[in-house]
Scaffold this motif. Structure first.
Motif, PDB file in Angstrom:
ATOM      1  N   ALA A  83       0.798  -1.143   0.127  1.00 57.86           N
ATOM      2  CA  ALA A  83      -0.035   0.036  -0.065  1.00 57.86           C
ATOM      3  C   ALA A  83       0.765   1.409   0.022  1.00 57.86           C
ATOM      4  O   ALA A  83       0.771   2.012  -0.717  1.00 57.86           O
ATOM      5  N   MET A  84       1.815   1.237   0.767  1.00 57.28           N
ATOM      6  CA  MET A  84       2.611   2.408   0.854  1.00 57.28           C
ATOM      7  C   MET A  84       4.202   2.037   0.845  1.00 57.28           C
ATOM      8  O   MET A  84       4.518   0.821   1.212  1.00 57.28           O
ATOM      9  N   GLU A  85       5.235   3.001   1.125  1.00 56.17           N
ATOM     10  CA  GLU A  85       6.395   2.527   0.610  1.00 56.17           C
ATOM     11  C   GLU A  85       7.153   2.367   2.130  1.00 56.17           C
ATOM     12  O   GLU A  85       8.041   1.207   2.078  1.00 56.17           O
ATOM     13  N   ASP A  89      10.260  -2.733   6.983  1.00 53.13           N
ATOM     14  CA  ASP A  89      11.696  -3.401   7.129  1.00 53.13           C
ATOM     15  C   ASP A  89      11.480  -4.634   8.107  1.00 53.13           C
ATOM     16  O   ASP A  89      12.146  -5.729   7.878  1.00 53.13           O
ATOM     17  N   SER A  90      10.825  -4.800   9.266  1.00 52.46           N
ATOM     18  CA  SER A  90      10.514  -5.640  10.239  1.00 52.46           C
ATOM     19  C   SER A  90       9.790  -7.031   9.460  1.00 52.46           C
ATOM     20  O   SER A  90      10.607  -8.027   9.787  1.00 52.46           O
ATOM     21  N   VAL A  91       8.923  -6.872   8.908  1.00 47.36           N
ATOM     22  CA  VAL A  91       8.205  -7.914   8.399  1.00 47.36           C
ATOM     23  C   VAL A  91       8.999  -8.668   7.479  1.00 47.36           C
ATOM     24  O   VAL A  91       9.111  -9.846   7.143  1.00 47.36           O
ATOM     25  N   LEU A  92       9.525  -7.902   6.498  1.00 44.60           N
ATOM     26  CA  LEU A  92      10.382  -8.316   5.540  1.00 44.60           C
ATOM     27  C   LEU A  92      11.566  -8.925   6.231  1.00 44.60           C
ATOM     28  O   LEU A  92      12.245  -9.991   5.468  1.00 44.60           O
ATOM     29  N   VAL A 111      12.892   0.104   2.178  1.00 44.95           N
ATOM     30  CA  VAL A 111      13.529  -0.418   3.453  1.00 44.95           C
ATOM     31  C   VAL A 111      15.057  -0.191   3.386  1.00 44.95           C
ATOM     32  O   VAL A 111      15.716   0.075   2.315  1.00 44.95           O
ATOM     33  N   ALA A 112      15.749  -0.058   4.609  1.00 45.29           N
ATOM     34  CA  ALA A 112      16.965   0.172   4.811  1.00 45.29           C
ATOM     35  C   ALA A 112      17.999  -0.751   3.874  1.00 45.29           C
ATOM     36  O   ALA A 112      18.748  -0.556   3.468  1.00 45.29           O
ATOM     37  N   TYR A 117      14.296  -8.085  -0.123  1.00 47.54           N
ATOM     38  CA  TYR A 117      13.495  -8.476  -1.176  1.00 47.54           C
ATOM     39  C   TYR A 117      14.310  -8.857  -2.351  1.00 47.54           C
ATOM     40  O   TYR A 117      15.474  -8.328  -2.451  1.00 47.54           O
ATOM     41  N   SER A 118      13.851  -9.867  -3.217  1.00 45.54           N
ATOM     42  CA  SER A 118      14.689 -10.293  -4.487  1.00 45.54           C
ATOM     43  C   SER A 118      14.604  -9.519  -5.374  1.00 45.54           C
ATOM     44  O   SER A 118      15.508  -9.107  -5.956  1.00 45.54           O
ATOM     45  N   CYS A 119      13.630  -8.691  -5.815  1.00 42.61           N
ATOM     46  CA  CYS A 119      13.212  -8.014  -6.982  1.00 42.61           C
ATOM     47  C   CYS A 119      12.045  -7.347  -7.100  1.00 42.61           C
ATOM     48  O   CYS A 119      11.129  -7.723  -6.331  1.00 42.61           O
TER      49      CYS A 119
END
Ligand code: AHR
Length: 324
Positions: A83-85, A89-92, A111-112, A117-119
């Motif tokens: 939904a937003m940018e 961080d935590s959940v990924l 995310v920092a 994430y892969s792609c």
């Protein structure tokens, strides 16, 4: 309504199929419904997938809950249409810890650690905004309309989403460079209802609005209704009382018809057909390959006005197509 569409889906699990958990952000627009259909089609059992689909109903917290559920279910891949940018961080990090690759689709995550994430695959939203602004500049110059006579309101998308950030930035930078007046900007949440409400309030507040930059077609449909309800005319003759509507997507049939009639003067395409693209990224990952990190979809610009046939943005030329 659109928001009641696209209920959650959980297919029966077939062994040896790839299990994908897909967190869609909601069902706010026709673009979104088309996008969901594209994803559900691509991740069908016939294509060798077990799909768990969750509709986030516009709430990031729902999407985070869905991702945690996918982790518990030990899916093979997580696909996230955020939904937003920010705020991922935590959940990924939890998905990475569990060893589950994440593919981001449509909007982006900020995310920092980019290795969370892969792609990603989706649109260049700022480029879309720049294209609409370049069209407006070329069109008004061709018709001899001075920059001082351009008074814009922006019905923004969901605040904090990449589509809103990019499109708003594209307009803001062009307005600064060209000396256009942006009277106001308020979110219409990418919906027809809010587009109508926001436009009605702009018309009560400002008597000199002559360009409405709608950050998607559903908002544009609502805005046109508000303009006509206020007894004003939608069109391109903006120094003689008409109000020009410009927009994004090119998916909704009503908006396409409006574009054909010239009621929406220009639409930057936003392509929703990401299902096969995400599937191909997963196939690459599944066979041990490393796909490109960022995968942009090329998109068109539409107008029924034939005053100009092409525009140049950042050194690239874009021809202006007619919607079919
Ligand atoms: O993120 C893509 C945008 O989201 C589309 O332009 C809009 O219609 C949708 O809701």
């Amino acid at each position: 309504t659109i928001n009641e569409q696209n209920p959650d889906v959980e297919n029966e699990v077939t062994k040896n199929y790839i299990t994908v958990g897909f967190s869609q952000l909601g069902a706010e627009s026709d673009w979104r419904s088309t996008n969901t259909e594209s994803m559900l089609d691509a991740f069908s059992q016939e294509n060798g997938y077990n799909l768990i689909y969750k509709n986030g109903q516009q709430k990031q917290s729902n999407q985070i809950t869905a991702i945690r559920m996918f982790i518990q279910q030990e899916v093979d891949y997580i696909v996230l249409a955020p939904a937003m940018e920010t705020g991922w961080d935590s959940v990924l990090g939890e998905a990475k810890e569990a060893g589950i690759p994440v593919i981001i689709v449509d909007r982006r995550v900020d995310v920092a650690d980019k290795n969370l994430y892969s792609c990603w695959v989706g649109s260049d939203f700022e480029l879309e905004g720049k294209k609409v602004a370049a069209w407006l500049k070329a069109f008004t110059e061709k018709r001899g309309i001075s920059a001082d006579d351009i008074h814009i309101v922006n019905i923004q998308g969901t605040i904090g989403s990449t589509a809103q950030i990019g499109r708003s930035r594209g307009l803001a930078n062009a307005a600064r460079a060209n000396g256009w007046d942006i009277l106001d900007e308020v979110s219409g949440d990418f919906t027809e209802t809010k587009g109508r409400e926001v436009m009605a309030s702009f018309l009560r507040k400002y008597d000199n609005v002559n360009v409405v930059y709608c950050e998607n077609d559903n908002e544009a449909i609502g805005a046109i209704e508000a303009i006509e309800n206020a007894g004003k005319k939608v069109g391109a003759d903006i120094t003689n009382g008409e109000i020009m509507v410009v927009s994004f997507d090119g998916v909704n049939q009503e908006a396409i018809n409006y574009a054909k009639e010239g009621k929406i003067a220009c639409i930057a395409e936003c392509n929703p057909h990401h299902g096969p693209r995400v599937s191909s990224l997963i196939k690459t990952l599944n066979s041990g390959g490393i796909p490109d990190k960022f995968n942009y979809v090329s998109e068109k610009l539409y107008s029924s006005f034939d005053d100009i046939s092409e525009i140049v943005v950042d050194g690239s030329t874009y021809t202006i197509d007619e919607l079919e």
